[in-house]
Design an enzyme around this catalytic site. Structure first.
Site, mmCIF file in Angstrom:
data_model
loop_
_atom_site.group_PDB
_atom_site.id
_atom_site.type_symbol
_atom_site.label_atom_id
_atom_site.label_comp_id
_atom_site.label_asym_id
_atom_site.label_seq_id
_atom_site.Cartn_x
_atom_site.Cartn_y
_atom_site.Cartn_z
ATOM 1 N N GLY A 179 -1.464 4.719 -4.592
ATOM 2 C CA GLY A 179 -2.025 3.446 -5.017
ATOM 3 C C GLY A 179 -1.393 2.247 -4.352
ATOM 4 O O GLY A 179 -0.866 2.323 -3.241
ATOM 5 N N GLY A 238 -6.135 0.006 4.863
ATOM 6 C CA GLY A 238 -5.237 -1.066 4.440
ATOM 7 C C GLY A 238 -5.809 -2.441 4.724
ATOM 8 O O GLY A 238 -5.632 -3.371 3.937
ATOM 9 N N ASP A 239 -6.515 -2.557 5.843
ATOM 10 C CA ASP A 239 -7.147 -3.833 6.188
ATOM 11 C C ASP A 239 -8.278 -4.148 5.212
ATOM 12 O O ASP A 239 -8.466 -5.301 4.810
ATOM 13 C CB ASP A 239 -7.684 -3.785 7.613
ATOM 14 C CG ASP A 239 -6.625 -3.329 8.599
ATOM 15 O OD1 ASP A 239 -5.455 -3.719 8.429
ATOM 16 O OD2 ASP A 239 -6.967 -2.567 9.527
ATOM 17 N N GLY A 290 -0.469 4.496 -0.061
ATOM 18 C CA GLY A 290 -1.300 5.648 0.255
ATOM 19 C C GLY A 290 -1.930 6.252 -0.985
ATOM 20 O O GLY A 290 -2.535 5.547 -1.804
ATOM 21 N N ALA A 291 -1.764 7.562 -1.144
ATOM 22 C CA ALA A 291 -2.350 8.271 -2.282
ATOM 23 C C ALA A 291 -1.765 7.820 -3.615
ATOM 24 O O ALA A 291 -2.340 8.121 -4.673
ATOM 25 C CB ALA A 291 -2.154 9.775 -2.108
ATOM 26 N N SER A 347 0.852 -1.187 0.000
ATOM 27 C CA SER A 347 0.000 0.000 0.000
ATOM 28 C C SER A 347 0.891 1.240 0.000
ATOM 29 O O SER A 347 1.761 1.378 0.864
ATOM 30 C CB SER A 347 -0.901 0.024 1.233
ATOM 31 O OG SER A 347 -1.791 -1.071 1.224
#
Length: 315
Positions: free
Chosen positions: A225, A251-252, A222-223, A220
C-alpha cells in the site's frame, strides 16, 4: 491545472513477453510505444482523468519529436524546451508473471543555457497552476541542486510543488520544503541510510523526511500500500488487486491521483491508492481512466499497521 516537469523524458517501448530467457530469441505477444518519464506519466494520468495538464520537458531529435506528437494525441499540452541532444529511448520487458525488466538510456547532456531555459519555461507555464509536479532523474549536466532551485522558485511564485526523485537531488530539495515528496520504499531507505523491514520502519523514515523539510510524504510501498505523513498525522492506504499486469507508471499514476484530489489528507491518499491499483491492472504504461478505478476496493486508515512485514523489504 497541473504542470509537470520531466528533466529527462524518454520514448518508451514496452514489450509483453511470456518469459525472459537470457540468450534466447524471445517473441513478444504485445508492443506499445509511449511518451515516457515520470512527469510525463503524471500528465498522462491527469489527462486520462479529464483534467488539464501542461508537460514541460526538454526535447531533441526524432525521438523528441515523436514524444511531443504522442502527447499531443493524448490531449496533453506540451511546453517543449529545444535541446541539441536527442531524447533518450528506453525499453521495458513485461513478463506474464508481472516481472518487469527495464533498460533506461542515459539521455542527452543539457547545456547551461538549456538548463536555464527549462527553469524559465516552468516559470511561465506555472502561472495559475494548482500544482507543479517535478519527477524523475536529472539528465547529465544538471547539478543535484537543480530541483532545490526549482522548488524555491515555485514557492516564490506562490505555487505548490510535488517532487518525485531520489538520491542527492531529493536530499538537497528537502531543504527548500517541497509540499509533498513521493518516494518508494527503496528511495525512502536510501534517503535515511538504513534498511526497511516493516511498515513501521517506512513510517519512521517518512517522518524523518518531514523532519528534513518535506511538508508531506506520500510513500509507495508496492503490495503493502501507501503511506501519507503530514503535519496533521499519518494514514495507510491499500487496495485489493487480483492480478498485476504491469507496474510501469503505477507510482506516477498514484501521484496524479493524489494531486487530482487536492493533494492533502486521507481523501487524496484514497485517490492515489485507487489510481495506482488501477494502473497495475493495465498493460504496459497505460494510464487509468475514471472507468478503470475501483474506489470500493480501497481502504484508508489512521491505524497504520506498523508491525506488518514488508512484502519486499529493503536491505
Amino acid at each position: 491545472m497541473i504542470v509537470t516537469v520531466t528533466p529527462n523524458p524518454s520514448l518508451d517501448r514496452t514489450y509483453e513477453v511470456p518469459a525472459l530467457d537470457r540468450g534466447e530469441v524471445v517473441r513478444a505477444t504485445g508492443e506499445r510505444v509511449d511518451p515516457g518519464g515520470k512527469g510525463v506519466n503524471v500528465s498522462r494520468a491527469v489527462a486520462a482523468a479529464g483534467q488539464r495538464t501542461v508537460a514541460v520537458l526538454p526535447l531533441g531529435g526524432a525521438p523528441g519529436a515523436l514524444v511531443a506528437e504522442l502527447l499531443d494525441a493524448q490531449g496533453i499540452e506540451v511546453a517543449p524546451v529545444p535541446v541539441a541532444g536527442a531524447t533518450r529511448s528506453n525499453i521495458a520487458l513485461a513478463e506474464s508473471d508481472g516481472v518487469l525488466t527495464k533498460i533506461n538510456a542515459p539521455g542527452p547532456q543539457l547545456s547551461a543555457e538549456e538548463q536555464e531555459l527549462l527553469l524559465e519555461t516552468v516559470r511561465r507555464q506555472s502561472r495559475g497552476a494548482g500544482w507543479i509536479a517535478c519527477c524523475g532523474s536529472l539528465p547529465r549536466g544538471l547539478a543535484p541542486s537543480w530541483y532545490a532551485d526549482l522548488v524555491a522558485r515555485a514557492h516564490a511564485a506562490g505555487v505548490r510543488i510535488a517532487l518525485d526523485t531520489s538520491g542527492p537531488a531529493l536530499l538537497r530539495a528537502l531543504r527548500e520544503g517541497p509540499d509533498v515528496v513521493k518516494p518508494n520504499a527503496e528511495e525512502l531507505a536510501e534517503a535515511v541510510g538504513r534498511p526497511l523491514a516493516t511498515v513501521g520502519d517506512a513510517l519512521k523514515a517518512a517522518e524523518e523526511l518531514r523532519g528534513l523539510g518535506a511538508r508531506a510524504v506520500l510513500a509507495s510501498l508496492g503490495a503493502d500500500g501507501q503511506l501519507l505523513v503530514d503535519g496533521s498525522g499519518a494514514w495507510h492506504g491499500s487496495a485489493r488487486v487480483d492480478a498485476v499486469r504491469s507496474n510501469v507508471g503505477a507510482g506516477d499514476s498514484s501521484l496524479a491521483g493524489f494531486l487530482i484530489a487536492g493533494g492533502t489528507g486521507p481523501g487524496s491518499l484514497a485517490s492515489a491508492v485507487a489510481h495506482g491499483a488501477a494502473a497495475v491492472r493495465l498493460p504496459g504504461s497505460v494510464m487509468p481512466t475514471p472507468d478503470d478505478l475501483d474506489p470500493a476496493a480501497v481502504t484508508v486508515t489512521a491505524e497504520v499497521p506498523v508491525d506488518r512485514a514488508l512484502t519486499e523489504p529493503v536491505p
